[in-house]
Design a protein around this motif. Structure first.
Motif, PDB file in Angstrom:
ATOM      1  N   GLN A  59     -62.319   0.342  14.676  1.00  0.00           N
ATOM      2  CA  GLN A  59     -63.578  -0.352  14.901  1.00  0.00           C
ATOM      3  C   GLN A  59     -64.730   0.630  14.169  1.00  0.00           C
ATOM      4  N   MET A  60     -65.932   0.016  13.800  1.00  0.00           N
ATOM      5  CA  MET A  60     -66.836   0.353  13.217  1.00  0.00           C
ATOM      6  C   MET A  60     -68.259   0.148  13.875  1.00  0.00           C
ATOM      7  N   TRP A  61     -68.947   1.221  13.939  1.00  0.00           N
ATOM      8  CA  TRP A  61     -70.592   1.287  14.380  1.00  0.00           C
ATOM      9  C   TRP A  61     -71.362   1.585  13.223  1.00  0.00           C
ATOM     10  N   PHE A  62     -72.226   0.406  12.966  1.00  0.00           N
ATOM     11  CA  PHE A  62     -73.078   0.953  11.633  1.00  0.00           C
ATOM     12  C   PHE A  62     -72.677   1.711  10.615  1.00  0.00           C
ATOM     13  N   PRO A  91     -72.758  10.985  18.628  1.00  0.00           N
ATOM     14  CA  PRO A  91     -73.392   9.874  19.507  1.00  0.00           C
ATOM     15  C   PRO A  91     -72.210   9.179  20.500  1.00  0.00           C
ATOM     16  N   VAL A  92     -72.205   9.209  21.701  1.00  0.00           N
ATOM     17  CA  VAL A  92     -71.183   8.531  22.388  1.00  0.00           C
ATOM     18  C   VAL A  92     -71.530   7.192  22.821  1.00  0.00           C
ATOM     19  N   ARG A 101     -66.664  -4.343  26.496  1.00  0.00           N
ATOM     20  CA  ARG A 101     -66.570  -5.441  25.675  1.00  0.00           C
ATOM     21  C   ARG A 101     -67.370  -5.520  24.342  1.00  0.00           C
ATOM     22  N   ALA A 102     -68.757  -4.886  24.352  1.00  0.00           N
ATOM     23  CA  ALA A 102     -69.469  -4.729  23.150  1.00  0.00           C
ATOM     24  C   ALA A 102     -70.199  -3.267  23.124  1.00  0.00           C
ATOM     25  N   TRP A 103     -70.238  -2.710  21.814  1.00  0.00           N
ATOM     26  CA  TRP A 103     -70.813  -1.562  21.611  1.00  0.00           C
ATOM     27  C   TRP A 103     -72.565  -1.864  21.669  1.00  0.00           C
ATOM     28  N   PRO A 104     -73.197  -0.662  21.673  1.00  0.00           N
ATOM     29  CA  PRO A 104     -74.492  -0.729  21.732  1.00  0.00           C
ATOM     30  C   PRO A 104     -74.962  -1.371  20.624  1.00  0.00           C
ATOM     31  N   THR A 105     -75.941  -1.936  20.480  1.00  0.00           N
ATOM     32  CA  THR A 105     -76.811  -2.275  19.204  1.00  0.00           C
ATOM     33  C   THR A 105     -77.842  -1.717  18.668  1.00  0.00           C
ATOM     34  N   ARG A 106     -78.448  -0.709  19.578  1.00  0.00           N
ATOM     35  CA  ARG A 106     -79.424   0.200  19.040  1.00  0.00           C
ATOM     36  C   ARG A 106     -79.134   1.685  19.441  1.00  0.00           C
ATOM     37  N   SER A 107     -79.682   2.631  18.763  1.00  0.00           N
ATOM     38  CA  SER A 107     -79.519   3.825  19.161  1.00  0.00           C
ATOM     39  C   SER A 107     -80.234   4.234  20.106  1.00  0.00           C
ATOM     40  N   TRP A 124     -66.004   6.774  24.077  1.00  0.00           N
ATOM     41  CA  TRP A 124     -65.852   6.425  22.807  1.00  0.00           C
ATOM     42  C   TRP A 124     -67.199   6.681  22.231  1.00  0.00           C
ATOM     43  N   PHE A 125     -66.854   7.318  20.911  1.00  0.00           N
ATOM     44  CA  PHE A 125     -68.039   7.731  20.247  1.00  0.00           C
ATOM     45  C   PHE A 125     -67.963   7.720  18.593  1.00  0.00           C
TER      46      PHE A 125
END
Length: 154
Positions: A59-62, A91-92, A101-107, A124-125
């Motif tokens: 999976q990817m985050w930004f 970033p953790v 269920r969902a990753w953070p949407t903001r830093s 998860w990081f």
């Protein structure tokens, strides 16, 4: 004016000498302690490596990959800090028993270290895109002794 300057130089010299003497005492005490314990530190870190399982989640985050490190040992790791090999904190996104269920949407929603990683929990990081994918996991073991391990994807 000349006397005042000379007096300050003497005071600085005394303070510096006391500081060096104190530092030398602390240094030799910590060196003696380190000399008596390196096998225990290395052995514990090496033993735990097999129980700290790092995987790429796919999976990817930004635009950056999300990794998961799972604590499969029977031990709770306290004051956990995760860093890249270059020393930057990573970033953790979450710590827990199951994938969120969902990753953070903001830093601003990113979790702050240090963490507690209980037996069976995962962290998860976000990590770098390019291999080698190796990270440094630091924690305090029982008795407040710092431990570390280099973990890499399998």
């Amino acid at each position: 004016m000349q006397q005042r300057k000379r007096w300050w130089n003497i005071v600085r010299g005394v303070v510096l000498a006391c500081g060096l003497a104190t530092f030398g005492t602390v240094w030799s005490a910590s060196s003696a302690e380190a000399d008596s314990q390196p096998a225990a530190i290395g052995h514990e870190a090496t033993e735990l490596t097999q129980y700290l399982v790092l995987t790429d989640t796919g999976q990817m985050w930004f635009g950056k990959p999300i990794y998961q490190v799972e604590n499969r040992s029977g031990s709770t790791l306290s004051h956990v800090v995760l860093k890249s090999l270059s020393g930057e904190s990573l970033p953790v996104l979450d710590v827990g028993q199951s994938t969120p269920r969902a990753w953070p949407t903001r830093s601003s929603q990113i979790r702050s270290a240090p963490f507690t990683l209980q037996a069976g929990q995962s962290m998860w990081f976000v990590g770098p895109k390019n291999p080698p994918v190796q990270f440094e996991l630091l924690w305090l073991a029982s008795g407040k002794h710092p431990r570390f391990d280099i973990i890499e994807t399998r």
